[in-house]
Design a protein around this motif. Sequence first.
Motif, PDB file in Angstrom:
ATOM      1  N   GLU A 120     -39.779  21.981   8.294  1.00 22.08           N
ATOM      2  CA  GLU A 120     -38.750  21.175   8.691  1.00 22.08           C
ATOM      3  C   GLU A 120     -37.281  21.903   8.329  1.00 22.08           C
ATOM      4  N   LEU A 121     -37.428  23.142   7.880  1.00 26.22           N
ATOM      5  CA  LEU A 121     -35.980  23.537   7.259  1.00 26.22           C
ATOM      6  C   LEU A 121     -34.996  23.816   8.287  1.00 26.22           C
ATOM      7  N   GLY A 122     -35.598  24.204   9.482  1.00 26.75           N
ATOM      8  CA  GLY A 122     -34.642  24.678  10.536  1.00 26.75           C
ATOM      9  C   GLY A 122     -34.248  26.127  10.140  1.00 26.75           C
ATOM     10  N   LEU A 123     -34.894  26.900   9.264  1.00 33.22           N
ATOM     11  CA  LEU A 123     -35.040  28.254   9.254  1.00 33.22           C
ATOM     12  C   LEU A 123     -36.368  28.714   9.572  1.00 33.22           C
ATOM     13  N   GLU A 124     -36.170  29.953  10.095  1.00 36.27           N
ATOM     14  CA  GLU A 124     -37.471  30.735  10.427  1.00 36.27           C
ATOM     15  C   GLU A 124     -38.157  31.827   9.468  1.00 36.27           C
ATOM     16  N   LEU A 125     -39.319  31.456   9.148  1.00 35.29           N
ATOM     17  CA  LEU A 125     -40.191  32.197   8.124  1.00 35.29           C
ATOM     18  C   LEU A 125     -40.230  33.754   9.005  1.00 35.29           C
ATOM     19  N   GLY A 126     -39.911  34.648   8.172  1.00 33.45           N
ATOM     20  CA  GLY A 126     -39.959  36.048   8.650  1.00 33.45           C
ATOM     21  C   GLY A 126     -38.490  36.507   9.209  1.00 33.45           C
ATOM     22  N   LYS A 127     -37.649  35.581   9.563  1.00 32.76           N
ATOM     23  CA  LYS A 127     -36.360  35.815  10.236  1.00 32.76           C
ATOM     24  C   LYS A 127     -35.162  35.520   9.082  1.00 32.76           C
ATOM     25  N   ASP A 128     -35.345  34.375   8.456  1.00 31.95           N
ATOM     26  CA  ASP A 128     -34.498  33.733   7.526  1.00 31.95           C
ATOM     27  C   ASP A 128     -34.899  34.034   6.138  1.00 31.95           C
ATOM     28  N   TYR A 129     -36.258  33.870   5.864  1.00 35.84           N
ATOM     29  CA  TYR A 129     -36.765  34.134   4.647  1.00 35.84           C
ATOM     30  C   TYR A 129     -38.257  34.215   4.627  1.00 35.84           C
ATOM     31  N   GLU A 130     -38.991  34.880   3.543  1.00 34.66           N
ATOM     32  CA  GLU A 130     -40.283  34.999   3.253  1.00 34.66           C
ATOM     33  C   GLU A 130     -41.023  34.192   2.115  1.00 34.66           C
ATOM     34  N   ALA A 131     -42.033  34.380   1.938  1.00 33.15           N
ATOM     35  CA  ALA A 131     -42.897  33.707   1.060  1.00 33.15           C
ATOM     36  C   ALA A 131     -44.001  34.422   0.318  1.00 33.15           C
ATOM     37  N   PRO A 220     -36.398  19.056   2.697  1.00 28.66           N
ATOM     38  CA  PRO A 220     -36.081  20.174   3.163  1.00 28.66           C
ATOM     39  C   PRO A 220     -34.672  20.518   3.026  1.00 28.66           C
ATOM     40  N   LYS A 221     -33.719  19.579   3.017  1.00 28.85           N
ATOM     41  CA  LYS A 221     -32.151  19.837   2.598  1.00 28.85           C
ATOM     42  C   LYS A 221     -32.279  20.778   1.508  1.00 28.85           C
ATOM     43  N   ASP A 222     -32.884  20.384   0.301  1.00 31.16           N
ATOM     44  CA  ASP A 222     -33.122  21.156  -0.907  1.00 31.16           C
ATOM     45  C   ASP A 222     -33.144  22.340  -1.004  1.00 31.16           C
ATOM     46  N   MET A 223     -34.561  22.697  -0.283  1.00 35.99           N
ATOM     47  CA  MET A 223     -35.116  24.146  -0.001  1.00 35.99           C
ATOM     48  C   MET A 223     -34.022  24.786   0.830  1.00 35.99           C
ATOM     49  N   LYS A 224     -33.561  24.292   1.900  1.00 34.58           N
ATOM     50  CA  LYS A 224     -32.645  24.890   2.801  1.00 34.58           C
ATOM     51  C   LYS A 224     -31.603  25.525   2.111  1.00 34.58           C
ATOM     52  N   LEU A 225     -30.970  24.501   1.274  1.00 32.44           N
ATOM     53  CA  LEU A 225     -29.696  25.025   0.661  1.00 32.44           C
ATOM     54  C   LEU A 225     -30.008  25.974  -0.412  1.00 32.44           C
ATOM     55  N   ALA A 226     -31.195  25.933  -1.114  1.00 34.03           N
ATOM     56  CA  ALA A 226     -31.498  26.917  -2.107  1.00 34.03           C
ATOM     57  C   ALA A 226     -31.699  28.380  -1.714  1.00 34.03           C
ATOM     58  N   LEU A 227     -32.374  28.379  -0.219  1.00 32.65           N
ATOM     59  CA  LEU A 227     -32.503  29.453   0.146  1.00 32.65           C
ATOM     60  C   LEU A 227     -31.259  30.141   0.862  1.00 32.65           C
ATOM     61  N   LEU A 228     -30.206  29.429   1.295  1.00 29.69           N
ATOM     62  CA  LEU A 228     -29.015  29.790   1.816  1.00 29.69           C
ATOM     63  C   LEU A 228     -28.358  30.280   0.550  1.00 29.69           C
ATOM     64  N   GLU A 229     -28.256  29.710  -0.576  1.00 29.26           N
ATOM     65  CA  GLU A 229     -27.647  30.067  -1.853  1.00 29.26           C
ATOM     66  C   GLU A 229     -28.285  31.309  -2.279  1.00 29.26           C
ATOM     67  N   ALA A 230     -29.332  31.540  -2.149  1.00 31.57           N
ATOM     68  CA  ALA A 230     -29.932  32.617  -2.490  1.00 31.57           C
ATOM     69  C   ALA A 230     -29.578  34.096  -1.745  1.00 31.57           C
ATOM     70  N   ALA A 231     -29.370  33.801  -0.508  1.00 29.63           N
ATOM     71  CA  ALA A 231     -29.218  34.654   0.644  1.00 29.63           C
ATOM     72  C   ALA A 231     -27.820  35.315   0.409  1.00 29.63           C
ATOM     73  N   GLY A 232     -26.828  34.192  -0.312  1.00 30.13           N
ATOM     74  CA  GLY A 232     -25.653  34.591  -0.266  1.00 30.13           C
ATOM     75  C   GLY A 232     -24.976  34.702   0.778  1.00 30.13           C
ATOM     76  N   GLY A 233     -25.392  33.741   1.723  1.00 34.34           N
ATOM     77  CA  GLY A 233     -24.665  33.863   3.262  1.00 34.34           C
ATOM     78  C   GLY A 233     -25.139  34.749   4.093  1.00 34.34           C
ATOM     79  N   ARG A 234     -26.108  35.440   3.976  1.00 32.17           N
ATOM     80  CA  ARG A 234     -26.744  36.535   4.749  1.00 32.17           C
ATOM     81  C   ARG A 234     -27.775  35.869   5.711  1.00 32.17           C
ATOM     82  N   VAL A 235     -28.169  34.595   5.534  1.00 30.46           N
ATOM     83  CA  VAL A 235     -29.129  34.107   6.473  1.00 30.46           C
ATOM     84  C   VAL A 235     -28.547  32.586   7.164  1.00 30.46           C
ATOM     85  N   GLY A 236     -29.188  32.160   8.153  1.00 33.23           N
ATOM     86  CA  GLY A 236     -28.497  30.779   8.654  1.00 33.23           C
ATOM     87  C   GLY A 236     -27.378  31.040   9.647  1.00 33.23           C
ATOM     88  N   THR A 237     -27.208  29.921  10.006  1.00 34.93           N
ATOM     89  CA  THR A 237     -26.017  29.836  11.072  1.00 34.93           C
ATOM     90  C   THR A 237     -24.660  29.797  10.366  1.00 34.93           C
TER      91      THR A 237
END
Length: 293
Positions: A120-131, A220-237
Motif C-alpha cells: 500500500e506504499l505507493g512506492l515500487e520495490l526495486g525502483k524506489d526501495y529494496e528490502a 503505510p504513511k509512516d513507512m513511506k515517509l521513512a523511506l522518503l526521508e532516508a532517500a533524501g529526496g532521491r525516490v518518489g514523485t
Amino acid sequence: MMSLFSHISPRAPRTGMFIAAALVLATVFPASAMPGGGKTPRSIVEAQQDAPPQLEGVDVEEHLGDPVPSQTRFTDVTGQEVTLGAVLSKTRPTLLTLVYYNCPLLCNLVLNAQVKSMRELGLELGKDYEAVTVSVDPEDTPTMSAERRRKHLQSMGKPESAPWHFMTGTETEIRRLADAVGFKYKYDESTRQYAHPAVVMVLTPEGSISRYLYGTDFPPKDMKLALLEAAGGRVGTSFDRVVMSCFKYDTATRRYGFYIFGFIRLGAMAVFIALASVLIYFWRRELKKGAAA
C-alpha cells in the motif's frame, strides 16, 4: 481586485514584492526551539520492571546515523556467501528486518505487516526501495530463506527477481549486525525460541540507519515517509517530496505527524508566488502605460 490595485504607483509593486519576500524568508527558516528541534532522543520506552526473565535485555538501542557493518558475511537463498554491502542498494533506501524462520508468532506478524504496508506504499520495490531480511537463528538454512522469500514476494505479486534479499549466517556475523543496529535479542533454552523486539529498520542508500519502525502494524504513511526521508529526496514523485516537508517524526508516539511549521512554510511560499504574480502583472501594466504616454 481592480478597485484594490487601481491606485498603486509604479514603485509600489516593487516595494510589495520586497515585503512579501521578507515575510517568506521569516517563515522558511526553522527555529531551533520549535517542537522536535535538536537531536532525536531515544524513542524506546524502558522495559517494565516486572517483565518476565525471558524478556530481560530484549530491547532496541537506537543507533541513528550509524552505518551497518557492510563486511558482515551471510548466505543468500542460492547458498552463495555474500557481504551485506553487496546486497544493499547504493541508490535506494532499504528496509532491514531481523527475524527467524521457526518463530511461532512474532516474526510472522512483523513480516506480514511489512508486506501489507509495502503493498500500500505507493512506492515500487526495486525502483524506489529494496528490502533485506536476515535470520538471527544460525540453524536456519538457505532453503528456508528461499521459501519465505517466495511466499512473501508472491503475496505482493512480485517476480522472483524482485530485490528482497533473505539471508542466513553464523552466530558471529549475526551478532555483529544485530549489535550494530541495536537489535537486542536472546535465546531462551526453556522454550527453545528467540525473544526479540518487533521492529523494521530503514537504511539510507549509504547504508546508515535512518529510522526505526516499531510494532506489528506499520501504517503505510509512516513507512513511506521513512523511506522518503532516508532517500533524501532521491525516490518518489515531486509531490511526495513536497508532502514530506509537512510531516515530522514524533519520537514520543513513534509516528509521523502533521508538521504545522512545514505547512506554514509551504503556505507562505504559495502566498508569495501568488502575490508576486499579481504585483508583476500590475507593474508591467504600468510600464506599458508609461511607454504609451
